[in-house]
Scaffold this motif. Structure first.
Motif, PDB file in Angstrom:
ATOM      1  N   UNK A 135       0.813  -1.221   0.000  1.00 14.32           N
ATOM      2  CA  UNK A 135       0.000   0.000   0.000  1.00 14.32           C
ATOM      3  C   UNK A 135       0.844   1.267   0.000  1.00 14.32           C
ATOM      4  N   UNK A 136       1.966   1.257   0.710  1.00 12.82           N
ATOM      5  CA  UNK A 136       2.758   2.492   0.822  1.00 12.82           C
ATOM      6  C   UNK A 136       3.842   2.607  -0.248  1.00 12.82           C
ATOM      7  N   UNK A 137       4.212   1.494  -0.865  1.00 15.97           N
ATOM      8  CA  UNK A 137       5.279   1.511  -1.869  1.00 15.97           C
ATOM      9  C   UNK A 137       4.707   1.976  -3.196  1.00 15.97           C
ATOM     10  N   UNK A 138       5.405   2.893  -3.863  1.00 18.44           N
ATOM     11  CA  UNK A 138       4.920   3.392  -5.146  1.00 18.44           C
ATOM     12  C   UNK A 138       6.042   3.685  -6.119  1.00 18.44           C
ATOM     13  N   UNK A 139       5.691   4.312  -7.222  1.00 26.69           N
ATOM     14  CA  UNK A 139       6.676   4.651  -8.254  1.00 26.69           C
ATOM     15  C   UNK A 139       7.783   5.557  -7.722  1.00 26.69           C
ATOM     16  N   UNK A 167      24.632  -4.145  -4.947  1.00 27.85           N
ATOM     17  CA  UNK A 167      23.564  -4.779  -4.176  1.00 27.85           C
ATOM     18  C   UNK A 167      23.525  -4.246  -2.743  1.00 27.85           C
ATOM     19  N   UNK A 168      24.680  -4.089  -2.138  1.00 29.18           N
ATOM     20  CA  UNK A 168      24.730  -3.551  -0.770  1.00 29.18           C
ATOM     21  C   UNK A 168      24.204  -2.118  -0.718  1.00 29.18           C
ATOM     22  N   UNK A 169      24.556  -1.319  -1.713  1.00 34.89           N
ATOM     23  CA  UNK A 169      24.080   0.068  -1.787  1.00 34.89           C
ATOM     24  C   UNK A 169      22.553   0.086  -1.909  1.00 34.89           C
ATOM     25  N   UNK A 170      22.020  -0.762  -2.782  1.00 33.75           N
ATOM     26  CA  UNK A 170      20.573  -0.812  -3.006  1.00 33.75           C
ATOM     27  C   UNK A 170      19.847  -1.330  -1.767  1.00 33.75           C
ATOM     28  N   UNK A 171      20.399  -2.341  -1.114  1.00 30.34           N
ATOM     29  CA  UNK A 171      19.760  -2.872   0.095  1.00 30.34           C
ATOM     30  C   UNK A 171      19.680  -1.809   1.188  1.00 30.34           C
ATOM     31  N   UNK A 172      20.766  -1.057   1.370  1.00 34.89           N
ATOM     32  CA  UNK A 172      20.766   0.005   2.387  1.00 34.89           C
ATOM     33  C   UNK A 172      19.742   1.084   2.032  1.00 34.89           C
ATOM     34  N   UNK A 173      19.696   1.470   0.765  1.00 35.93           N
ATOM     35  CA  UNK A 173      18.726   2.476   0.333  1.00 35.93           C
ATOM     36  C   UNK A 173      17.299   1.956   0.491  1.00 35.93           C
ATOM     37  N   UNK A 174      17.075   0.702   0.141  1.00 35.39           N
ATOM     38  CA  UNK A 174      15.744   0.112   0.280  1.00 35.39           C
ATOM     39  C   UNK A 174      15.276   0.194   1.735  1.00 35.39           C
ATOM     40  N   UNK A 175      16.157  -0.159   2.660  1.00 34.59           N
ATOM     41  CA  UNK A 175      15.791  -0.076   4.078  1.00 34.59           C
ATOM     42  C   UNK A 175      15.437   1.358   4.462  1.00 34.59           C
ATOM     43  N   UNK A 181       9.026   5.660   4.311  1.00 41.37           N
ATOM     44  CA  UNK A 181       7.637   5.473   3.875  1.00 41.37           C
ATOM     45  C   UNK A 181       6.744   5.087   5.053  1.00 41.37           C
ATOM     46  N   UNK A 182       7.239   4.206   5.912  1.00 43.79           N
ATOM     47  CA  UNK A 182       6.455   3.822   7.097  1.00 43.79           C
ATOM     48  C   UNK A 182       6.274   5.004   8.044  1.00 43.79           C
ATOM     49  N   UNK A 183       7.333   5.780   8.245  1.00 47.78           N
ATOM     50  CA  UNK A 183       7.215   6.918   9.171  1.00 47.78           C
ATOM     51  C   UNK A 183       6.237   7.963   8.633  1.00 47.78           C
ATOM     52  N   UNK A 209       8.228   3.791  15.182  1.00 41.99           N
ATOM     53  CA  UNK A 209       9.498   3.077  15.202  1.00 41.99           C
ATOM     54  C   UNK A 209       9.409   1.895  14.252  1.00 41.99           C
ATOM     55  N   UNK A 210      10.333   1.843  13.340  1.00 41.43           N
ATOM     56  CA  UNK A 210      10.332   0.757  12.365  1.00 41.43           C
ATOM     57  C   UNK A 210      11.733   0.173  12.305  1.00 41.43           C
ATOM     58  N   UNK A 211      11.832  -1.134  12.408  1.00 35.48           N
ATOM     59  CA  UNK A 211      13.105  -1.827  12.244  1.00 35.48           C
ATOM     60  C   UNK A 211      12.981  -2.711  11.024  1.00 35.48           C
ATOM     61  N   UNK A 212      13.836  -2.478  10.060  1.00 35.41           N
ATOM     62  CA  UNK A 212      13.834  -3.299   8.854  1.00 35.41           C
ATOM     63  C   UNK A 212      15.105  -4.118   8.894  1.00 35.41           C
ATOM     64  N   UNK A 213      14.943  -5.406   9.034  1.00 41.35           N
ATOM     65  CA  UNK A 213      16.099  -6.301   9.118  1.00 41.35           C
ATOM     66  C   UNK A 213      16.502  -6.755   7.731  1.00 41.35           C
ATOM     67  N   UNK A 214      17.773  -7.042   7.607  1.00 42.12           N
ATOM     68  CA  UNK A 214      18.294  -7.533   6.340  1.00 42.12           C
ATOM     69  C   UNK A 214      17.783  -8.944   6.101  1.00 42.12           C
ATOM     70  N   UNK A 215      17.226  -9.156   4.945  1.00 42.12           N
ATOM     71  CA  UNK A 215      16.701 -10.488   4.605  1.00 42.12           C
ATOM     72  C   UNK A 215      17.851 -11.442   4.312  1.00 42.12           C
TER      73      UNK A 215
END
Length: 185
Positions: free
Chosen positions: A15-19, A153-161, A167-169, A175-181
């Motif tokens: 719902x919160x993720x977009x273009x 990949x590491x750069x993109x993963x950090x940016x994604x988090x 977006x959640x905030x 408080x949101x914790x996004x763990x590395x998959x």
């Protein structure tokens, strides 16, 4: 005390993720690919590109390369320019920097052609566009640069988090914790 299930986390993400979020990821990946391949001279495995050829070459006066770049140095044959030291000599003499480091840049056309060609909420396709699309495919075969390297990949993963947290905030989560998959094999 009562408790109520508010829904699946992945549903909230959808719902919160977009273009806008996907565009940020795609733009960052393009910057990362351009820096890695065209500045640092590294392939999709973060390894340095193989050295340029020293096999003698001839650049014809009628070629697109000759018209666009006006080769410097070499020996003029009347119908073109001959380089006994091959592409390595041609590039060294035709570029302002005298570096022999392989970085896929002579005119900058290939670097500028790395663009976003498709963007949706959950997908970004990055490819070569324009005149460089044709010869860029041959370059990529010999020196693979179009793709996501381990460092990219590491750069993109950090940016994604970071984008996901932001977006959640914006949706009111304190408080949101996004763990590395972990990767599944």
């Amino acid at each position: 005390m009562s408790y109520r299930k508010t829904g699946d986390l992945m549903e909230r993400v959808r719902r919160i993720w977009g273009n806008e979020q996907m565009l940020a990821i795609a733009k960052t990946l393009i910057v990362s690919i351009r820096k890695r391949a065209f500045k640092d001279g590294k392939d999709v495995n973060d390894k340095s590109f193989a050295a340029y050829s020293t096999r003698p070459i001839y650049i014809s006066n009628t070629s697109d390369t000759y018209r666009r770049l006006q080769p410097k140095g070499g020996r003029d044959t009347g119908r073109g320019t001959f380089y006994a030291g091959g592409y390595s000599e041609y590039k060294r003499k035709s570029q302002k920097s005298r570096s022999s480091k392989v970085n896929l840049t002579l005119s900058g056309q290939l670097q500028r052609s790395v663009r976003i060609v498709k963007l949706t909420k959950f997908e970004a396709k990055i490819d070569l566009v324009g005149p460089a699309r044709v010869y860029g495919g041959f370059v990529d075969e010999k020196r693979p640069f179009m793709g996501i390297s381990p460092k990219d990949s590491k750069v993109i993963q950090a940016l994604f988090r970071d984008v996901l947290k932001d977006s959640f905030s914006q949706q009111g989560f304190r408080s949101v914790t996004v763990r590395r998959a972990t990767r599944r094999v």
